[in-house]
Scaffold this active site. Structure first.
Site, PDB file in Angstrom:
ATOM      1  N   ASP A  43       1.241  -7.774   2.062  1.00 46.68           N
ATOM      2  CA  ASP A  43       1.322  -6.317   1.911  1.00 46.68           C
ATOM      3  C   ASP A  43       2.786  -5.885   1.776  1.00 46.68           C
ATOM      4  O   ASP A  43       3.387  -5.339   2.699  1.00 46.68           O
ATOM      5  CB  ASP A  43       0.670  -5.635   3.104  1.00 46.68           C
ATOM      6  CG  ASP A  43       0.366  -4.166   2.853  1.00 46.68           C
ATOM      7  OD1 ASP A  43       0.875  -3.624   1.854  1.00 46.68           O
ATOM      8  OD2 ASP A  43      -0.370  -3.562   3.653  1.00 46.68           O
ATOM      9  N   SER A  56       4.013   2.164   8.412  1.00 44.03           N
ATOM     10  CA  SER A  56       3.754   1.201   7.345  1.00 44.03           C
ATOM     11  C   SER A  56       5.033   0.957   6.556  1.00 44.03           C
ATOM     12  O   SER A  56       5.676   1.893   6.089  1.00 44.03           O
ATOM     13  CB  SER A  56       2.670   1.731   6.399  1.00 44.03           C
ATOM     14  OG  SER A  56       1.421   1.752   7.025  1.00 44.03           O
ATOM     15  N   HIS A  79       0.822  -1.213   0.000  1.00 44.28           N
ATOM     16  CA  HIS A  79       0.000   0.000   0.000  1.00 44.28           C
ATOM     17  C   HIS A  79       0.855   1.261   0.000  1.00 44.28           C
ATOM     18  O   HIS A  79       0.383   2.335  -0.378  1.00 44.28           O
ATOM     19  CB  HIS A  79      -1.016  -0.007   1.153  1.00 44.28           C
ATOM     20  CG  HIS A  79      -0.483   0.213   2.522  1.00 44.28           C
ATOM     21  ND1 HIS A  79      -0.211  -0.814   3.399  1.00 44.28           N
ATOM     22  CD2 HIS A  79      -0.184   1.352   3.199  1.00 44.28           C
ATOM     23  CE1 HIS A  79       0.210  -0.320   4.553  1.00 44.28           C
ATOM     24  NE2 HIS A  79       0.245   1.008   4.450  1.00 44.28           N
TER      25      HIS A  79
END
Length: 716
Positions: free
Chosen positions: A222, A651, A86
């Site tokens: 991810d 992240s 992402h």
């Protein structure tokens, strides 16, 4: 230097011996004195110097801020970079077309020549940091207004940045901490030639979609990979075919042993923002006014994007990144509302402030702190309704390409129209480039619907605070049905096609722009959001002073227990352990601190947008073809849990074992602890990570890109 060491020692003396190990986002330069002993007890085998060193290579040299908003890590001697799927989403979408849809189908470069450069993507290396609190605070006094204070701070910041950037070689950033009671400067080096190496298909990289987002158990690949390029001497350089892969000062070895309950885990990254000093009134404002408007505005934008994204692969690519970002924070903010309400966070903060207020109004403290709490509460009471309308407006501008166009493309055309012939010649190419990018990222029928719906939502729901004058007049004239206005505005505006923009450049006219309805309504919205009454301006000034004093007083009185600064996109270290949640029948794992490929396949729904899987994944799992990446229990672990203290911006952060080896990739938090940006919950707070063995399995076994894995240093 002696003064700095003295201040550090004094600061250390104030730290209690019972600091909780899994709470806190810590500066690397303080690890030796504040955290190293605790970390060693938990399993750290590195020295503090091996984590952060100015003179020698250390872990910090392998950690980068990725494109200004995420974290990534260098994992090979040739500058290979690992981050979340992402985080790389924008770049992957930009490089994709309907015919070559890397977002949907995945991509792995067969060799370095096949690695692809997005138009703008950079990584930022952390060089060093230092304390400049005394220098900046010496320029301030209690008689200054907040504006005067800000001016004095900014002047000193400019001087510090100039002194430390070595003629532009480095980027220097001075940041406030503890609400402006301390200041530190950070020195960075940016590399702008960053290329896509590979990404799994979206069905793996976003497996579970919005349904599983912020949830456990998770089964998501991810991750994505990039490579940093430099000139032949290893210096930052603009993109060139003559650039070579960066030889980094340090890169992370990859450990294949896996993890078990209680294992030490530390995360280095760039957490974006926490608000753990936020007053009770601010929490209450967010829960009752700001966040509900955010959620409703985001959902309105998403619904109108989605109906067009479902029409074709090309339109899905146009809005994929904006939709994903909007959806992520839509669920986050609803989770924040639920968690903060459930745990009555504002009530516990109010109790702390009541205790502080008693201390503040003792004779010896009253002159400085006596009015702090009442001033803060008065500010929130005055701005509650404005915060509601501001959040409706912000979501309008985030989801509608035309919400703020008056301040972007429109402003450029205005500057062009007012310029002489020489300046116009210089401006024109940049305006055309901007327009090209704008129209590539928008689809007019969708933009009409998004703007129409958002204007109605904003105008009808911002009832407690006056709305933008032009929007109000149109609403009253049309019973708040903005469709006729929007359709007519798109017909008349010069801001709705590249051809119209080019025509304006050929025949510029201030009068044409001054009567352009989209330009006018956008400026009306932006100006109204930025406007503030004299009463609000004064309350904001007083609040700035009071909040700073609240934080200072909470630390001085020791009523406040937080010993680390709020996150603000500066490099931090958080440490804890692999830690399960209570048993969950939805998870097939033996311990609820990891998930398996079997569990992922059990979620599989053929043709489903969120839970479809490539046929090869089903086949490999059926044959238990996990190769060298299988766990000791014979399964392939997909995701795992730790109790590290992270937030947005982390992240893509590396999860490391006690030797500084990569064991996973942080990508999410759990919905139960969504209040974590405001208050840390030691029982519920979890970080959800991709197991590095699953990452390597997807690359080598599923994708057939073993040459990428071969670049890495694998440890057992």
């Amino acid at each position: 230097m002696k003064k700095f060491i003295l201040s550090l020692v004094i600061g250390v003396m104030l730290i209690p011996s019972s600091v909780k190990a899994d709470e806190g986002m810590w500066f690397l330069m303080f690890i030796e004195r504040l955290n190293h002993r605790d970390m060693q007890k938990m399993g750290l085998q590195l020295t503090a110097e091996e984590i952060y060193s100015i003179n020698n290579h250390s872990l910090k040299d392998a950690i980068v801020q990725f494109n200004g908003g995420c974290t990534a890590e260098v994992i090979s001697k040739d500058g290979l970079v690992l981050t979340n799927h992402h985080c790389g989403y924008d770049a992957i979408a930009e490089l994709s077309t309907a015919e070559k849809n890397y977002l949907k189908d995945g991509y792995w470069a067969a060799n370095k020549a096949s690695e692809m450069k997005p138009s703008s993507l950079f990584v930022r290396f952390f060089v060093r940091m230092d304390d400049c609190s005394k220098r900046i605070l010496a320029k301030l006094n209690d008689k200054m207004t907040e504006a005067e204070r800000e001016k004095a701070v900014n002047q000193e910041i400019a001087a510090i940045e100039k002194e430390n950037n070595e003629g532009g070689k480095y980027t220097v950033s001075v940041r406030p901490f503890f609400q402006g009671n301390e200041y530190y400067y950070f020195v960075y080096q940016d590399y702008k030639d960053v290329r896509l190496v590979g990404t799994p298909p979206e069905s793996l990289g976003k497996f579970g979609g919005d349904t599983d987002n912020w949830e456990w158990p998770r089964h998501t690949a991810d991750f994505s990979m990039f490579r940093i390029y430099a000139d032949k001497d290893g210096n930052p350089a603009d993109y060139s075919t003559s650039n070579v892969p960066l030889n980094p000062k340090h890169y992370l070895p990859v450990n294949l042993n896996g993890v078990k309950e209680g294992d030490f885990a530390m995360i280095l990254g760039y957490p974006g923002r926490t608000n753990r000093w936020m007053p009770a009134g601010g929490i209450e404002q967010n829960v009752k006014f700001a966040y509900p408007a955010w959620v409703e505005g985001a959902k309105t934008g998403m619904d109108n994007m989605k109906k067009y994204m479902d029409q074709s692969a090309a339109l899905r690519l146009v809005y994929a990144s904006k939709f994903a970002s909007t959806a992520n924070y839509w669920k986050n903010r609803q989770g924040m509302i639920d968690a903060l309400s459930k745990f009555q966070t504002s009530k516990s903060k109010a109790a702390q402030e009541a205790k502080f207020n008693s201390w503040a109004n003792k004779a010896e403290n009253k002159a400085k702190y006596g009015n702090v709490v009442s001033t803060i509460n008065a500010f929130y009471a005055l701005t509650n309704e404005k915060s509601r309308q501001d959040n409706y407006l912000q979501q309008l501008m985030r989801t509608s390409a035309y919400g703020s166009i008056g301040r972007t493309l429109g402003r450029q055309l205005d500057t062009y129209a007012k310029a002489d012939a020489t300046k116009r010649a210089a401006l024109a190419p940049r305006i055309i480039e901007m327009a090209n990018g704008f129209f590539a990222d928008s689809f007019l029928p969708a933009e009409k619907d998004i703007l129409t719906a958002q204007l109605k939502l904003y105008a009808t729901k911002s009832t407690g605070y006056g709305i933008a004058p032009m929007v109000e007049k149109i609403g009253k004239d049309t019973n708040y049905d903005y469709s006729k206005f929007v359709n007519a505005a798109f017909e008349m505006s010069v801001l709705t096609s590249l051809d119209k923009v080019k025509a304006f450049l050929d025949y510029p006219s201030e009068a044409v722009l001054a009567s352009d309805p989209l330009y006018l309504v956008s400026n009306d919205l932006v100006a109204h959001m930025n406007a503030k009454s004299d009463a609000i301006a004064k309350a904001q000034n007083d609040y700035g002073t009071a909040f700073r004093l609240l934080v200072e007083g909470l630390r001085e009185s020791k009523i406040g227990t937080i010993k680390y600064p709020d996150a603000n996109s500066t490099l931090r270290l958080t440490y804890g352990k692999v830690r399960s949640l209570p048993a969950d029948k939805r998870n097939d794992a033996k311990v609820n601190n990891y998930t398996t490929l079997d569990g992922q396949v059990k979620k599989y729904k053929k043709g489903d947008e969120e839970f479809d899987l490539p046929a090869r994944i089903i086949e490999l799992n059926k044959n238990k073809d996990y190769g060298r990446f299988a766990d000791k229990d014979g399964s392939l672990h997909v995701n795992f849990l730790t109790d590290n203290d992270i937030t947005g911006g982390n992240s893509g952060s590396p999860v490391l074992n006690g030797k500084g080896e990569l064991i996973g990739l942080a990508f999410d938090g759990n919905i139960e602890a969504m209040a974590g940006d405001v208050i840390f919950d030691p029982k519920l707070q979890r970080t959800i990570n991709v197991d590095i063995r699953y990452v390597l399995w997807v690359i080598e076994k599923y994708s057939g890109a073993k040459h990428i894995v071969d670049e890495m240093t694998l440890a057992k």
